[in-house]
Design a protein around this motif. Structure first.
Motif, PDB file in Angstrom:
ATOM      1  N   VAL A   1       0.844  -1.186   0.000  1.00  0.00           N
ATOM      2  CA  VAL A   1       0.000   0.000   0.000  1.00  0.00           C
ATOM      3  C   VAL A   1       0.883   1.242   0.000  1.00  0.00           C
ATOM      4  O   VAL A   1       2.044   1.189   0.400  1.00  0.00           O
ATOM      5  CB  VAL A   1      -0.942   0.045   1.225  1.00  0.00           C
ATOM      6  N   LYS A   2       0.323   2.366  -0.421  1.00  0.00           N
ATOM      7  CA  LYS A   2       1.016   3.660  -0.348  1.00  0.00           C
ATOM      8  C   LYS A   2       0.150   4.588   0.501  1.00  0.00           C
ATOM      9  O   LYS A   2      -0.931   5.004   0.088  1.00  0.00           O
ATOM     10  CB  LYS A   2       1.218   4.246  -1.742  1.00  0.00           C
ATOM     11  N   ARG A   3       0.622   4.894   1.717  1.00  0.00           N
ATOM     12  CA  ARG A   3      -0.150   5.738   2.621  1.00  0.00           C
ATOM     13  C   ARG A   3       0.021   7.208   2.256  1.00  0.00           C
ATOM     14  O   ARG A   3       1.100   7.633   1.830  1.00  0.00           O
ATOM     15  CB  ARG A   3       0.293   5.504   4.066  1.00  0.00           C
ATOM     16  N   LYS A   4      -1.043   7.971   2.446  1.00  0.00           N
ATOM     17  CA  LYS A   4      -0.987   9.402   2.177  1.00  0.00           C
ATOM     18  C   LYS A   4       0.108  10.041   3.030  1.00  0.00           C
ATOM     19  O   LYS A   4       0.176   9.847   4.243  1.00  0.00           O
ATOM     20  CB  LYS A   4      -2.341  10.033   2.495  1.00  0.00           C
ATOM     21  N   GLY A   5       1.009  10.764   2.394  1.00  0.00           N
ATOM     22  CA  GLY A   5       2.087  11.436   3.093  1.00  0.00           C
ATOM     23  C   GLY A   5       3.335  10.606   3.299  1.00  0.00           C
ATOM     24  O   GLY A   5       4.356  11.123   3.747  1.00  0.00           O
ATOM     25  N   ALA A   6       3.276   9.310   2.976  1.00  0.00           N
ATOM     26  CA  ALA A   6       4.444   8.435   3.175  1.00  0.00           C
ATOM     27  C   ALA A   6       5.466   8.641   2.059  1.00  0.00           C
ATOM     28  O   ALA A   6       5.116   8.939   0.916  1.00  0.00           O
ATOM     29  CB  ALA A   6       4.007   6.978   3.222  1.00  0.00           C
ATOM     30  N   ASP A   7       6.733   8.444   2.406  1.00  0.00           N
ATOM     31  CA  ASP A   7       7.803   8.585   1.419  1.00  0.00           C
ATOM     32  C   ASP A   7       7.844   7.405   0.454  1.00  0.00           C
ATOM     33  O   ASP A   7       8.312   7.550  -0.680  1.00  0.00           O
ATOM     34  CB  ASP A   7       9.158   8.720   2.117  1.00  0.00           C
ATOM     35  N   SER A   8       7.386   6.245   0.933  1.00  0.00           N
ATOM     36  CA  SER A   8       7.452   5.044   0.101  1.00  0.00           C
ATOM     37  C   SER A   8       6.304   4.111   0.474  1.00  0.00           C
ATOM     38  O   SER A   8       5.706   4.246   1.547  1.00  0.00           O
ATOM     39  CB  SER A   8       8.795   4.335   0.288  1.00  0.00           C
ATOM     40  N   PRO A   9       5.995   3.152  -0.370  1.00  0.00           N
ATOM     41  CA  PRO A   9       4.965   2.169  -0.030  1.00  0.00           C
ATOM     42  C   PRO A   9       5.401   1.299   1.145  1.00  0.00           C
ATOM     43  O   PRO A   9       6.576   1.252   1.522  1.00  0.00           O
ATOM     44  CB  PRO A   9       4.829   1.336  -1.310  1.00  0.00           C
TER      45      PRO A   9
END
Length: 317
Positions: free
Chosen positions: A262-270
């Motif tokens: 998954v790719k979380r909102k605001g995350a630098d990477s999945p």
């Protein structure tokens, strides 16, 4: 998000990942056969269902669109780790909301994997760019591509109760386009209405026959019937002793053979999760790489007991 909501029916349970409420050793599952890697393409969806486990909607971007480049990096990791992956699955939200969905799918198909896309077959899939892309993919990789269509019930009024008025008709139109162009389809339904398994499958069989859909209603791999994941229902914790009591192997549990990116909102990477059903539970996030995702999974959530161990469910095709 609902995964973190208070579970009044299970007070005192599922607190310690190593030990159950009564002091027994909690069961865990090793990744013994990583044959399916899921990608959540983003939680945005064109509709908002009554009982969506991931709370997808036209406004929920808690999980943002994953990119073709990010997917490709995990496909490289599959090869680097020598994972025996057979199937790549894409879920959402609605995968065809992701503007790179065709490129993402092609990247996985080029590696020789079987592809399963979970979709409502409505407007996002039926946009010209997506239809043209799908037709080219089907031409190039016909036997490797399948779409699992969400048909909550074979009766239009019950399906629409979950997904909104007119949803059934729009999904049916998408399925007819897929049928007419030779795509391989399966269906995902729900058991919330209390029909028996036999009644449900007979109803779907009649629906498939009426519309000429080449889907076997009596094959659980082609017509998947999911129970509702009600966190207000009390469920037992799974201990190491349960494997013998239930005569069940941990190798049969979904997290022995699957992971989800998954790719979380605001995350630098999945990030890589242990389970497709628990996208918002922090302790089921294993890291950012497939190497980190090889860690054991402790069955410290009601879904682990009800849906997987006791229910025997699988999201795979």
């Amino acid at each position: 998000m609902k995964d973190n909501a208070p579970q009044l029916a299970n007070i005192g349970k599922f607190q310690n990942k190593l030990v159950t409420a009564d002091g027994q050793t909690r069961a865990s599952v090793a990744l013994t056969n990583p044959e399916t890697l899921w990608f959540n393409t983003g939680t945005l969806c064109n509709i908002e269902c009554v009982n969506c486990y991931i709370e997808s909607s036209p406004t929920n971007d808690a999980l943002v669109y994953i990119t073709a480049q990010e997917v490709t990096e995990y496909l490289d990791q599959i090869e680097d780790r020598n994972w025996p992956v057979r199937e790549i699955g894409f879920t959402g939200g609605e995968p065809f909301m992701n503007p790179e969905m065709i490129e993402i799918t092609r990247a996985a198909l080029e590696r020789g994997h079987e592809i399963l896309i979970l979709t409502n077959a409505m407007l996002p899939m039926m946009r010209r760019k997506m239809r043209e892309g799908l037709l080219q993919l089907q031409k190039d990789y016909n036997d490797k591509l399948a779409l699992r269509i969400s048909v909550d019930h074979y009766r239009p009024e019950l399906h629409d109760d979950e997904r909104g008025k007119g949803s059934f008709a729009r999904t049916l139109a998408g399925m007819e386009w897929l049928r007419d162009n030779g795509f391989r389809m399966t269906v995902a339904g729900r058991t919330v209405w209390g029909d028996s398994d036999r009644e449900s499958r007979e109803g779907y069989a009649a629906f498939f026959a009426e519309h000429g859909f080449d889907i076997d209603a009596h094959n659980p791999g082609q017509t998947v019937l999911f129970p509702e994941m009600d966190e207000t229902v009390e469920v037992p914790e799974i201990t190491t002793a349960c494997w013998g009591i239930l005569n069940k192997s941990p190798d049969a549990i979904m997290c022995a053979s699957a992971r989800m990116v998954v790719k979380r909102k605001g995350a630098d990477s999945p990030a890589v999760l242990a389970c497709t059903l628990l996208p918002y539970s922090p302790e089921f996030e294993l890291g950012t790489t497939l190497a980190e995702a090889e860690a054991d999974v402790h069955l410290n959530h009601p879904h682990c007991a009800k849906f997987c161990v006791l229910g025997g469910a699988s999201c795979s095709g």
